[in-house]
Design a protein around this motif. Structure first.
Motif, PDB file in Angstrom:
ATOM      1  N   LEU A   1      18.134 -97.883 -59.938  1.00 20.74           N
ATOM      2  CA  LEU A   1      19.478 -97.608 -60.447  1.00 20.74           C
ATOM      3  C   LEU A   1      19.736 -96.105 -60.507  1.00 20.74           C
ATOM      4  O   LEU A   1      20.881 -95.653 -60.329  1.00 20.74           O
ATOM      5  N   GLU A   2      18.675 -95.318 -60.757  1.00 22.85           N
ATOM      6  CA  GLU A   2      18.831 -93.852 -60.701  1.00 22.85           C
ATOM      7  C   GLU A   2      19.186 -93.401 -59.290  1.00 22.85           C
ATOM      8  O   GLU A   2      20.083 -92.559 -59.089  1.00 22.85           O
ATOM      9  N   LEU A   3      18.502 -93.989 -58.289  1.00 22.20           N
ATOM     10  CA  LEU A   3      18.789 -93.613 -56.898  1.00 22.20           C
ATOM     11  C   LEU A   3      20.178 -94.054 -56.465  1.00 22.20           C
ATOM     12  O   LEU A   3      20.753 -93.493 -55.516  1.00 22.20           O
ATOM     13  N   ALA A   4      20.735 -95.053 -57.149  1.00 21.19           N
ATOM     14  CA  ALA A   4      22.079 -95.531 -56.803  1.00 21.19           C
ATOM     15  C   ALA A   4      23.175 -94.836 -57.607  1.00 21.19           C
ATOM     16  O   ALA A   4      24.367 -95.139 -57.443  1.00 21.19           O
ATOM     17  N   SER A   5      22.772 -93.920 -58.510  1.00 23.02           N
ATOM     18  CA  SER A   5      23.753 -93.213 -59.343  1.00 23.02           C
ATOM     19  C   SER A   5      24.271 -91.973 -58.626  1.00 23.02           C
ATOM     20  O   SER A   5      23.513 -91.244 -57.970  1.00 23.02           O
ATOM     21  N   GLY A   6      25.586 -91.694 -58.802  1.00 27.14           N
ATOM     22  CA  GLY A   6      26.188 -90.525 -58.131  1.00 27.14           C
ATOM     23  C   GLY A   6      26.391 -89.341 -59.031  1.00 27.14           C
ATOM     24  O   GLY A   6      26.747 -88.248 -58.554  1.00 27.14           O
ATOM     25  N   THR A   7      26.201 -89.512 -60.362  1.00 26.11           N
ATOM     26  CA  THR A   7      26.409 -88.401 -61.295  1.00 26.11           C
ATOM     27  C   THR A   7      25.125 -88.094 -62.036  1.00 26.11           C
ATOM     28  O   THR A   7      24.259 -88.954 -62.214  1.00 26.11           O
TER      29      THR A   7
ATOM     30  N   ARG B   1      18.789 -81.131 -61.888  1.00 29.21           N
ATOM     31  CA  ARG B   1      20.072 -81.012 -61.184  1.00 29.21           C
ATOM     32  C   ARG B   1      20.219 -82.166 -60.198  1.00 29.21           C
ATOM     33  O   ARG B   1      19.245 -82.785 -59.796  1.00 29.21           O
ATOM     34  N   MET B   2      21.479 -82.388 -59.787  1.00 25.86           N
ATOM     35  CA  MET B   2      21.763 -83.417 -58.790  1.00 25.86           C
ATOM     36  C   MET B   2      21.759 -82.766 -57.410  1.00 25.86           C
ATOM     37  O   MET B   2      22.523 -81.835 -57.146  1.00 25.86           O
ATOM     38  N   PHE B   3      20.880 -83.249 -56.549  1.00 26.20           N
ATOM     39  CA  PHE B   3      20.775 -82.737 -55.187  1.00 26.20           C
ATOM     40  C   PHE B   3      21.637 -83.627 -54.290  1.00 26.20           C
ATOM     41  O   PHE B   3      21.417 -84.825 -54.185  1.00 26.20           O
ATOM     42  N   THR B   4      22.624 -83.006 -53.654  1.00 26.66           N
ATOM     43  CA  THR B   4      23.610 -83.788 -52.889  1.00 26.66           C
ATOM     44  C   THR B   4      23.568 -83.531 -51.401  1.00 26.66           C
ATOM     45  O   THR B   4      24.423 -84.017 -50.655  1.00 26.66           O
ATOM     46  N   GLU B   5      22.594 -82.764 -50.945  1.00 22.95           N
ATOM     47  CA  GLU B   5      22.565 -82.399 -49.540  1.00 22.95           C
ATOM     48  C   GLU B   5      21.830 -83.425 -48.672  1.00 22.95           C
ATOM     49  O   GLU B   5      21.784 -83.293 -47.453  1.00 22.95           O
ATOM     50  N   GLY B   6      21.254 -84.408 -49.270  1.00 24.09           N
ATOM     51  CA  GLY B   6      20.523 -85.426 -48.523  1.00 24.09           C
ATOM     52  C   GLY B   6      21.418 -86.588 -48.123  1.00 24.09           C
ATOM     53  O   GLY B   6      22.656 -86.506 -48.158  1.00 24.09           O
ATOM     54  N   GLU B   7      20.750 -87.713 -47.740  1.00 19.72           N
ATOM     55  CA  GLU B   7      21.494 -88.901 -47.333  1.00 19.72           C
ATOM     56  C   GLU B   7      22.308 -89.477 -48.487  1.00 19.72           C
ATOM     57  O   GLU B   7      23.348 -90.101 -48.285  1.00 19.72           O
ATOM     58  N   PHE B   8      21.790 -89.308 -49.718  1.00 21.90           N
ATOM     59  CA  PHE B   8      22.494 -89.789 -50.895  1.00 21.90           C
ATOM     60  C   PHE B   8      22.086 -88.888 -52.063  1.00 21.90           C
ATOM     61  O   PHE B   8      21.043 -88.236 -52.029  1.00 21.90           O
ATOM     62  N   PRO B   9      22.900 -88.821 -53.109  1.00 22.23           N
ATOM     63  CA  PRO B   9      22.586 -87.953 -54.250  1.00 22.23           C
ATOM     64  C   PRO B   9      21.304 -88.394 -54.945  1.00 22.23           C
ATOM     65  O   PRO B   9      21.043 -89.574 -55.103  1.00 22.23           O
ATOM     66  N   MET B  10      20.493 -87.399 -55.368  1.00 22.67           N
ATOM     67  CA  MET B  10      19.280 -87.704 -56.129  1.00 22.67           C
ATOM     68  C   MET B  10      18.941 -86.510 -56.996  1.00 22.67           C
ATOM     69  O   MET B  10      19.423 -85.389 -56.750  1.00 22.67           O
ATOM     70  N   LEU B  11      18.111 -86.750 -58.002  1.00 24.80           N
ATOM     71  CA  LEU B  11      17.764 -85.695 -58.934  1.00 24.80           C
ATOM     72  C   LEU B  11      16.716 -84.761 -58.335  1.00 24.80           C
ATOM     73  O   LEU B  11      15.771 -85.191 -57.676  1.00 24.80           O
ATOM     74  N   LYS B  12      16.905 -83.458 -58.632  1.00 19.64           N
ATOM     75  CA  LYS B  12      15.912 -82.453 -58.292  1.00 19.64           C
ATOM     76  C   LYS B  12      15.380 -81.912 -59.609  1.00 19.64           C
ATOM     77  O   LYS B  12      16.125 -81.335 -60.403  1.00 19.64           O
ATOM     78  N   ILE B  13      14.077 -82.154 -59.861  1.00 19.18           N
ATOM     79  CA  ILE B  13      13.493 -81.872 -61.164  1.00 19.18           C
ATOM     80  C   ILE B  13      12.526 -80.706 -61.076  1.00 19.18           C
ATOM     81  O   ILE B  13      11.714 -80.616 -60.155  1.00 19.18           O
ATOM     82  N   HIS B  14      12.607 -79.825 -62.103  1.00 17.37           N
ATOM     83  CA  HIS B  14      11.628 -78.743 -62.279  1.00 17.37           C
ATOM     84  C   HIS B  14      10.815 -79.091 -63.525  1.00 17.37           C
ATOM     85  O   HIS B  14      11.360 -79.094 -64.637  1.00 17.37           O
ATOM     86  N   PRO B  15       9.523 -79.446 -63.374  1.00 13.82           N
ATOM     87  CA  PRO B  15       8.738 -79.913 -64.518  1.00 13.82           C
ATOM     88  C   PRO B  15       8.474 -78.832 -65.553  1.00 13.82           C
ATOM     89  O   PRO B  15       8.327 -77.658 -65.216  1.00 13.82           O
ATOM     90  N   GLY B  16       8.409 -79.261 -66.840  1.00 16.16           N
ATOM     91  CA  GLY B  16       8.058 -78.373 -67.944  1.00 16.16           C
ATOM     92  C   GLY B  16       6.603 -78.552 -68.330  1.00 16.16           C
ATOM     93  O   GLY B  16       5.830 -79.279 -67.692  1.00 16.16           O
TER      94      GLY B  16
END
Length: 587
Positions: free
Chosen positions: A53-59, A129-144
């Motif tokens: 469901l995360e991979l299918a989310s646009g926001t 952040r939301m990465f939108t440059e791929g085939e579909f939007p997905m999260l780009k995470i920087h780990p803490g």
């Protein structure tokens, strides 16, 4: 919420839902260890469905909601995996200690709290952040920092679980090699998937392939459960219970091969302990028990009593056969329980022997009371009446002299009867001891010959002996004297006028002394001969109508047995009878 499903999301959603269904199915029908595996699959299902469901989310906001849900599965999955491995390897005692359980629960609870409150401190994710440059939007995470701590925790539990699994299968039998391969491969796959993601080897971009790897792991272990009977031996918990039990247990599969057993099994079978039991057909374990094999092949629950002969003793045991078909995840198997009945059988046999002995004693007691009431009372009454009549001058001196021989016989009979009753009664008293000693056999025999000379002379019977002066026996002197007296009395009783009685004694090769009393009397019929010394009271009248008590030979048999000797008889009608005694000559 707005969803835009792509191929990855649909695949993950489909397998996530399927994993959830399998998890519920396994949890409801499995044992403790299988339920832990069901919980692990449930964690994987939550992770997979929420991630799809995360991979299918646009926001970004919608994706973060499902990330928060994902971590319910992510945080609990390594924990459930570790608990599953502990239970599978029969080490539940570790997590049942409160401090150990709290120690492994701290990180999952803290991780969930930090993920859900990440915008306040950014300890788990520095930036999302939301990465939108791929085939579909997905999260780009920087780990803490906490993300890295949780990663160490994640891999530590995975590593510990894998170590337990490898150590378990390292000593397992080759019959389980298919099961071994399935779970070992299943344990390696998540490592490969997650390491590739952390090291930046991401063939699918920012998509985490770890949940896909765990789905594959779950299906491989499920295959092991269903196809290869992975948990055949786990529910039995043999390391904790069966090895401590005196009862024998073994488990056989549908082909009647042994798949588990405990060491107590060897007590009930002659199957060599050096041979491999696992994988052996049950027919080879019990080759001499066709009744047991027949019951097993009938595939019905039942009990059967058997026995087997070992080197030291005969073992009696009860076999209980339990057919197990209710486990839907595995093929049918059979549990066979063997319970030792040897002690119970021996106790029952002793009780039966004691009951028989008590019955014999009771019968003998009744016999003695009957003798006292009739045989003893009659002669005493006769003597009393004759003496009373003589004292009142109701009979003359000549009449009294005519009655004297009859009265003399009655007195002799009564004396012998009282003596036998006295000796038998003393021997039956609890605590009655036997005083064994060395004594000269010839002296005892001469004393008894002199004692019986008067009664023998009345019938013109010769008593001869062939006993050397220095022949010695080791027994109770009084008992031996009573036996000789009874046998001489019988010989005289059943001899006609002019008969001979010969007493001999000779040493045997086995260190025993054999004493024989042979007469040329009327002999004993074969029917009566077979009843002698068998707890039957045989009483017959002599050649001059002498009465018998029926106790003499029984007392002789008892006394000889008590002294470690024996008594035997041989006879032929019209020829005579020979009684032989054997006595120890040393301690």
């Amino acid at each position: 919420m707005d969803f835009s499903f792509n191929g990855y999301a649909l695949v993950l959603l489909f397998f996530g839902i399927l994993t959830a269904i399998m998890a519920i199915y396994i949890y409801k029908r499995g044992t403790t260890v299988v339920r832990w595996f069901g919980l692990m699959m449930g964690s994987n299902a939550i992770w997979s469905i929420a991630y799809s469901l995360e991979l299918a989310s646009g926001t970004l906001d919608q994706a973060l909601i499902f990330v928060s849900i994902e971590y319910i599965g992510i945080a609990t999955l390594p924990l459930n995996w570790f608990l599953f491995c502990l239970s599978f390897c029969n080490k539940e005692c570790w997590y049942k200690k409160p401090h150990n359980l709290i120690g492994i629960l701290v990180v999952p609870v803290a991780t969930l709290a930090l993920v859900w409150t990440n915008p306040l401190h950014h300890l788990h994710y520095k930036d999302v952040r939301m990465f939108t440059e791929g085939e579909f939007p997905m999260l780009k995470i920087h780990p803490g920092i906490w993300y890295r701590i949780f990663t160490i925790y994640f891999y530590s539990l995975l590593a510990c679980g894998c170590y337990l699994i490898f150590n378990k299968f390292k000593t397992s039998d080759p019959i389980y090699k298919k099961q071994n391969y399935s779970i070992i491969i299943a344990a390696i796959i998540p490592w490969i998937g997650n390491l590739s993601y952390l090291l930046g080897l991401r063939p699918l971009g920012f998509i985490d392939i770890t949940p896909f790897a765990f789905i594959l792991t779950s299906f491989l272990v499920f295959l092991g459960i269903y196809r290869f009977r992975l948990f055949d031996i786990v529910p039995i918990a043999r390391e904790k219970v069966l090895e401590l039990m005196s009862d024998g247990f073994l488990v056989i599969d549908e082909k009647h091969r042994v798949i588990d057993y405990n060491s107590a099994l060897h007590r009930f079978t002659n199957f060599s302990g050096n041979k491999k039991v696992i994988g052996t057909p049950i027919q080879d374990i019990f080759p001499n028990q066709p009744a047991l094999i027949e019951k097993i092949e009938a595939a019905t629950n039942c009990k059967i009593e058997l026995h087997t002969n070992t080197e030291n003793e005969t073992i009696y045991f009860e076999v209980e056969i339990l057919i197990q078909r209710e486990n839907k995840l595995n093929d049918a198997f059979t549990i066979i329980k063997l319970q030792d009945l040897t002690t119970a059988k021996k106790d029952a046999l002793i009780a039966k022997e004691q009951a028989t002995e008590l019955e014999k004693v009771s019968q003998l007691k009744d016999r003695i009371f009957s003798i006292i009431a009739h045989d003893l009372r009659g002669p005493m009454v006769n003597l009393s009446e004759v003496l009373k009549m003589f004292s009142y001058n109701q009979i003359s001196d000549d009449e009294f002299k005519a009655l004297s021989p009859m009265l003399s016989k009655d007195i002799v009979y009564t004396t012998d009867l009282l003596e036998n009753i006295l000796h038998w009664s003393r021997s039956q008293l609890q605590g009655f001891g036997i005083k064994k000693e060395f004594f000269n056999v010839r002296n005892i025999i001469l004393n008894e010959i002199n004692y019986h000379m008067a009664s023998a002379s009345l019938k013109k019977i010769k008593i001869l002996h062939d006993v050397f002066p220095n022949e010695v026996a080791y027994a109770d002197l009084l008992m031996f004297q009573i036996v000789i007296r009874n046998l001489l009395n019988n010989a005289i009783k059943f001899c006609n006028e002019g008969c001979e009685i010969l007493i001999t004694a000779a040493y045997q090769n086995n260190g025993m002394l054999k004493v024989c009393i042979k007469d040329s009397g009327v002999g004993i019929s074969e029917d009566i001969l077979n009843k002698l010394f068998k707890e039957e009271n045989i009483s017959s009248r002599g050649t001059k109508n002498e009465k018998g008590t029926g106790l003499g030979l029984m007392i002789c048999k008892d006394f000889m047995s008590r002294n470690g000797g024996d008594i035997s008889v041989s006879s032929k009608l019209g020829v005579g009878t020979t009684f032989c005694l054997t006595l120890p000559t040393r301690t």
